[in-house]
Design a protein around this motif. Structure first.
Motif, short mmCIF file in Angstrom:
data_model
loop_
_atom_site.label_atom_id
_atom_site.label_comp_id
_atom_site.label_asym_id
_atom_site.label_seq_id
_atom_site.Cartn_x
_atom_site.Cartn_y
_atom_site.Cartn_z
N GLU A 234 0.83 -1.20 0.00
CA GLU A 234 0.00 0.00 0.00
C GLU A 234 0.87 1.25 0.00
OE1 GLU A 234 -1.92 -1.09 3.60
OE2 GLU A 234 -0.44 -0.12 4.87
N GLY A 236 0.32 5.61 0.71
CA GLY A 236 -0.46 6.82 0.94
C GLY A 236 0.35 7.99 0.39
N ILE A 265 -3.73 5.44 -1.88
CA ILE A 265 -4.68 6.48 -1.44
C ILE A 265 -3.99 7.83 -1.48
CG2 ILE A 265 -6.08 7.31 0.48
CD1 ILE A 265 -6.55 4.42 1.29
N SER A 303 -8.45 1.57 -4.13
CA SER A 303 -7.77 2.86 -4.03
C SER A 303 -8.76 4.00 -4.07
CB SER A 303 -6.73 2.99 -5.15
OG SER A 303 -5.82 1.91 -5.11
N CYS A 314 -5.54 16.06 6.15
CA CYS A 314 -4.83 14.99 5.42
C CYS A 314 -3.88 14.26 6.36
CB CYS A 314 -4.05 15.57 4.24
SG CYS A 314 -5.01 16.35 2.95
N SER A 318 -3.94 10.37 7.50
CA SER A 318 -2.76 9.55 7.19
C SER A 318 -2.27 8.82 8.43
CB SER A 318 -1.65 10.42 6.62
OG SER A 318 -0.49 9.66 6.34
N LEU A 321 -4.52 5.94 8.96
CA LEU A 321 -4.26 4.93 7.94
C LEU A 321 -2.95 4.20 8.20
CD1 LEU A 321 -5.36 3.83 5.18
CD2 LEU A 321 -3.89 5.52 4.08
N PRO A 323 0.06 4.12 6.67
CA PRO A 323 0.39 3.33 5.48
C PRO A 323 1.78 2.73 5.52
CG PRO A 323 0.58 5.65 4.99
CD PRO A 323 0.01 5.56 6.37
N LEU A 326 4.59 6.09 2.66
CA LEU A 326 3.95 7.40 2.65
C LEU A 326 4.82 8.38 1.87
CD1 LEU A 326 1.74 9.38 3.57
CD2 LEU A 326 3.14 9.84 5.59
#
Length: 431
Positions: A234, A236, A265, A303, A314, A318, A321, A323, A326
């Motif tokens: 993944e 971000g 994302i 996505s 944001c 984040s 999330l 991720p 990033l």
């Protein structure tokens, strides 16, 4: 069918909170399937490994291990140079992570920490189309720097023989052996140990859901250590209006080509950037059709582009999330980075795509996924070091602190032996 673009209202997070759940990987079905395999390897050892290899890989092995020094390889010079450059960079970055043992005086006593490496490691390298030789560097180099003595590479057998690049890497990294058994049975082999395969204390490396399930299950019952539970890859991306939409689209697709369960994302404050990235994604599908269905599934199903009112929004999402990767592509990426608390690895500025960290920059690409970076870190030298605490209590300190120990041990009902073990030394001063 363009990528989903959502207006993200922080006052109504239910409109996009489903993205946090999507990142999780359910291994329950895979775990049910691998448990019988693990138990067979535990009971039957080599016999089970030969049988499972024939069943799952359609290969009849004559031996389960290979000494990499006994194999001749033919790796092109330019490929060697690329991997040797990556090796040098990874070594430089990870050597900086080494820790020194230390001590401190506490209430008249010497207390400290001694760092010691784990005894042994197995690094799993997938085979077939999912060949990731770069992960061999990422798994073995920090372990070597930490001082791990016994290292073996575990990888599925190939009908045409093992890829030269894997064997060559095993040679230059000076590992002890290659175990030619893949899947859950390969993980079981190093967790339990068999007649031919030594037991390892720790296992790292990417693999499919069955490999991930085997690692998680065996770690859960205390048979082996693992880096962190693994899920789909993944990324971000935090971006503002200064970002290049084509570059962002490329970075999203670089994660999508890992598999259809991957996700990308984009979190931005710019609606125009979101629209431009969507257009660039569609253009890329036409211009670069390799693995098209896989990439489209990852982009369309897993996505999303989120347009938030402010960059702080944001950043907040984040961190929820957390991720695996990033990217921060904003006018002042370090300012945004100040607010980041949870991410596997962060890529700052327009010239830092994830692929640089995947291969050559020197950081490690074995990272926590599915929100795991809220509690786990990237693989590093620390992964393979244990803290051994020690203390030297002085006679004077024991005599001074004994009254407190007496009260605390009595409170816990352990004064008969715990308290006495200190009391007999305290009473020594009376003689």
């Amino acid at each position: 069918m363009p990528i989903s673009i959502l207006k993200a209202d922080p006052a109504k997070p239910e409109g996009y909170s489903h993205l946090l759940k999507k990142a999780k990987s359910d291994l329950s079905v895979a775990t049910e399937k691998v448990i019988p395999i693990l138990r067979s390897v535990e009971k039957e050892g080599d016999k089970a490994l030969f049988e499972f290899t024939k069943k799952f890989d359609s290969i009849e092995l004559s031996s389960l291990t290979i000494d990499p020094r006994s194999v001749r390889t033919n790796v092109p010079k330019d490929i060697q140079e690329a991997f040797l450059t990556a090796k040098k960079n990874i070594e430089t970055f990870h050597k900086a992570q080494l820790r020194d043992s230390w001590s401190v005086n506490v209430d008249g006593n010497k207390l400290g920490v001694k760092y010691t490496p784990i005894p042994s490691l197995a690094v799993y390298a997938p085979g077939g189309t999912a060949l990731y030789p770069s992960s061999v560097l990422m798994g073995i180099i920090p372990a070597k720097i930490a001082g791990v003595k016994e290292i073996q590479l575990v990888t599925p057998p190939q009908k045409g023989g093992l890829p030269d690049i894997l064997v060559w890497l095993a040679q230059i990294l000076e590992i002890d052996r290659i175990v030619t058994v893949g899947g859950a049975q390969g993980i079981a082999a190093v967790a339990y140990g068999t007649e031919s395969v030594p037991k390892s204390e720790f296992v790292v490396g990417p693999g499919n859901s069955y490999v991930a399930a085997a690692k998680s299950y065996l770690a859960g019952v205390g048979l082996i250590g693992i880096d962190s539970p693994a899920g789909p890859s993944e990324v971000g991306i935090l971006a503002d209006e200064t970002a290049n939409p084509m570059w962002i689209a490329c970075d999203m697709l670089s994660q999508a080509e890992h598999g259809e369960d991957s996700s990308a994302i984009l979190m931005t404050t710019s609606q125009s950037l979101a629209d431009a990235v969507s257009v660039e994604l569609e253009k890329a599908f036409v211009e670069r059709p390799k693995r098209l269905k896989m990439k489209q599934h990852a982009i369309y199903e897993n996505s999303c582009i989120l347009v938030f009112p402010k960059m702080d929004d944001c950043i907040h999402f984040s961190n929820l999330l957390a991720p695996e990767h990033l990217e921060i592509q904003t006018a002042d990426p370090y300012k945004v980075f100040e607010g980041i608390e949870h991410a596997g690895s962060v890529f700052l500025g327009p010239y830092s795509p994830v692929a640089m960290g995947d291969y050559i920059s020197g950081t490690n690409h074995i990272l926590p996924t599915a929100g795991g970076s809220r509690i786990y870190s990237s693989l590093g030298v620390d992964t393979f070091l244990k803290r051994v605490t020690y203390q030297e209590v002085t006679k004077e300190s024991l005599n001074r602190l004994y009254p407190h120990v007496k009260l605390m041990s009595e409170l816990e009902g352990l004064d008969e032996e715990h308290g006495t073990s200190v009391k007999v030394r305290y009473e020594e001063k009376k003689h």
